[in-house]
Design an enzyme around this catalytic site. Structure first.
Site, PDB file in Angstrom:
ATOM      1  N   LYS A  11      -7.232 -17.115  -3.548  1.00 15.27           N
ATOM      2  CA  LYS A  11      -5.957 -17.460  -4.204  1.00 15.27           C
ATOM      3  C   LYS A  11      -4.878 -17.658  -3.140  1.00 15.27           C
ATOM      4  CE  LYS A  11      -3.113 -13.974  -3.473  1.00 15.27           C
ATOM      5  NZ  LYS A  11      -2.512 -13.057  -2.977  1.00 15.27           N
ATOM      6  N   ASP A 137      -4.031  -7.633  -8.215  1.00 19.01           N
ATOM      7  CA  ASP A 137      -4.406  -9.052  -8.198  1.00 19.01           C
ATOM      8  C   ASP A 137      -5.657  -9.336  -9.027  1.00 19.01           C
ATOM      9  OD1 ASP A 137      -2.402 -10.005  -6.569  1.00 19.01           O
ATOM     10  OD2 ASP A 137      -3.574  -9.876  -4.713  1.00 19.01           O
TER      11      ASP A 137
HETATM   12  O1  C5P Z   1      -2.741  -2.890  -6.709  1.00 16.23           O
HETATM   13  P1  C5P Z   1      -3.215  -2.901  -5.297  1.00 16.23           P
HETATM   14  O2  C5P Z   1      -4.045  -1.688  -4.967  1.00 16.23           O
HETATM   15  O3  C5P Z   1      -3.909  -4.167  -4.911  1.00 16.23           O
HETATM   16  O4  C5P Z   1      -1.922  -2.845  -4.396  1.00 16.23           O
HETATM   17  C1  C5P Z   1      -1.962  -2.535  -3.032  1.00 16.23           C
HETATM   18  C2  C5P Z   1      -0.626  -1.967  -2.612  1.00 16.23           C
HETATM   19  O5  C5P Z   1       0.383  -2.980  -2.689  1.00 16.23           O
HETATM   20  C3  C5P Z   1      -0.127  -0.846  -3.504  1.00 16.23           C
HETATM   21  O6  C5P Z   1      -0.569   0.387  -3.044  1.00 16.23           O
HETATM   22  C4  C5P Z   1       1.370  -0.974  -3.391  1.00 16.23           C
HETATM   23  O7  C5P Z   1       1.799  -0.307  -2.227  1.00 16.23           O
HETATM   24  C5  C5P Z   1       1.594  -2.462  -3.170  1.00 16.23           C
HETATM   25  N1  C5P Z   1       1.982  -3.163  -4.403  1.00 16.23           N
HETATM   26  C6  C5P Z   1       3.255  -2.958  -4.906  1.00 16.23           C
HETATM   27  N2  C5P Z   1       3.619  -3.623  -6.057  1.00 16.23           N
HETATM   28  C7  C5P Z   1       2.779  -4.470  -6.668  1.00 16.23           C
HETATM   29  C8  C5P Z   1       1.483  -4.686  -6.148  1.00 16.23           C
HETATM   30  C9  C5P Z   1       1.116  -4.008  -5.004  1.00 16.23           C
HETATM   31  O8  C5P Z   1       4.054  -2.198  -4.368  1.00 16.23           O
HETATM   32  N3  C5P Z   1       3.174  -5.102  -7.775  1.00 16.23           N
END
Ligand code: C5P
Length: 292
Positions: A11, A137
């Site tokens: 993506k 994602d």
């Molecule tokens: O959801 P995911 O584990 O992929 O996200 C990785 C990191 O990115 C999270 O731990 C967070 O610190 C940050 N994040 C965020 N806000 C989002 C998506 C991700 O702060 N909407």
């Protein structure tokens, strides 16, 4: 033995805006995502034993529980009480930890594939909700296509695809932690936010110039400061004539949108001199996945 195959395309974020910090530690996002024709391939083979196995030719990824695709298989087994197992053979082609949702895409592919293999009958939205448990994602990666994502990334709205074009991807050899980039983001410093409305208008009008003009990613403020070489790659792509250039996600991959194939190939050739991981691929604006 039952075997199913899935593809997991990379993506790119055409636009990424952060609206604020949330109480749960995440950030409130507004992001427009689409896909490119560079994909991992997964073979899921049913195992009679109660086991999840992951194998890959890539030395760059863990193959145990740390891998999101492994976690996706465990989640499906546990949630639906499936006693059979699966061997996931992952042909890794999307650059790793690059801002291209490679790991999230593999997890999404496992959710779609196991839904078929074990005939669980889950609808797209149910798979997306399971995906949200694995990462921000993943719901988008389950659905694919061109979408506006809000909330943590799990509230999805379909958008028309950008006009057909080429995408040059260049992944500089620096490692970026998404958690770190979000933690360093100081929203007070960001005086100009990209306009999702402008991007959506450009997509609705099928305007390639409009899409290029509306590109924007507030996370560049953080990642480009940490890694100035990304700025160089952006400048290089612009100088070589890419129509629109932006960093994807939290980086470090930079993409350039290019109307014509010859030019995309020329730009990719020029970048290879100082960046090892470079690709020129088609944009894949429509979802390749059947909608359940
Ligand atoms: O959801 P995911 O584990 O992929 O996200 C990785 C990191 O990115 C999270 O731990 C967070 O610190 C940050 N994040 C965020 N806000 C989002 C998506 C991700 O702060 N909407």
């Amino acid at each position: 033995m039952t075997v199913v195959y899935e593809k997991s395309p990379a993506k790119i974020n055409l636009l990424l805006d952060v609206l604020g910090r949330r109480d749960d530690g995440y950030h409130e996002l507004e992001t427009v995502m689409t896909m490119v024709d560079l994909a991992d391939r997964l073979e899921l083979a049913e195992l009679p034993e109660d086991r999840v196995e992951l194998v890959s030719q890539s030395p760059a990824i863990p193959t145990d529980e740390r891998n999101l695709a492994h976690q996706a298989a465990r989640l499906m087994k546990e949630r639906f009480g499936v006693s059979k197992g699966v061997r996931i053979t992952l042909d890794k082609r999307v650059p790793v930890a690059a801002g291209l949702a490679g790991g999230s895409g593999d997890a999404a592919a496992v959710l779609r594939g196991l839904n078929r293999m074990w005939r669980l009958g889950l609808k797209g939205e149910e798979l997306e909700a399971l995906g949200a448990e694995l990462g921000s994602d993943v719901p988008y990666c389950v659905r694919g296509g061109t979408v506006l994502a809000r909330g943590r990334g799990e509230i999805l709205e379909d958008l028309p695809p950008p006009p057909p074009c080429w995408v040059v991807l260049a992944r500089p050899p620096v490692s970026v932690s998404t958690t770190d980039v979000f933690a360093r983001l100081n929203l007070v410093e960001i005086t100009e936010h990209p306009s999702a409305e402008r991007m959506i208008d450009a997509l609705r009008q099928r305007s390639f110039a409009g899409v290029c003009g509306a590109l924007g990613n507030v996370l560049e403020h953080v990642t480009l400061r940490l890694h100035p070489e990304i700025r160089q790659i952006k400048a290089c792509m612009e100088k070589m004539g890419a129509d629109g250039v932006l960093m994807s996600g939290s980086g470090p991959t930079v993409f350039g949108l290019v109307a014509r194939e010859e030019k995309a190939v020329r730009i990719a050739g020029g970048l290879r001199g100082f960046c090892k991981e470079v690709y020129a691929v088609r944009l894949l604006g429509e979802s390749p996945f059947p909608r359940g």
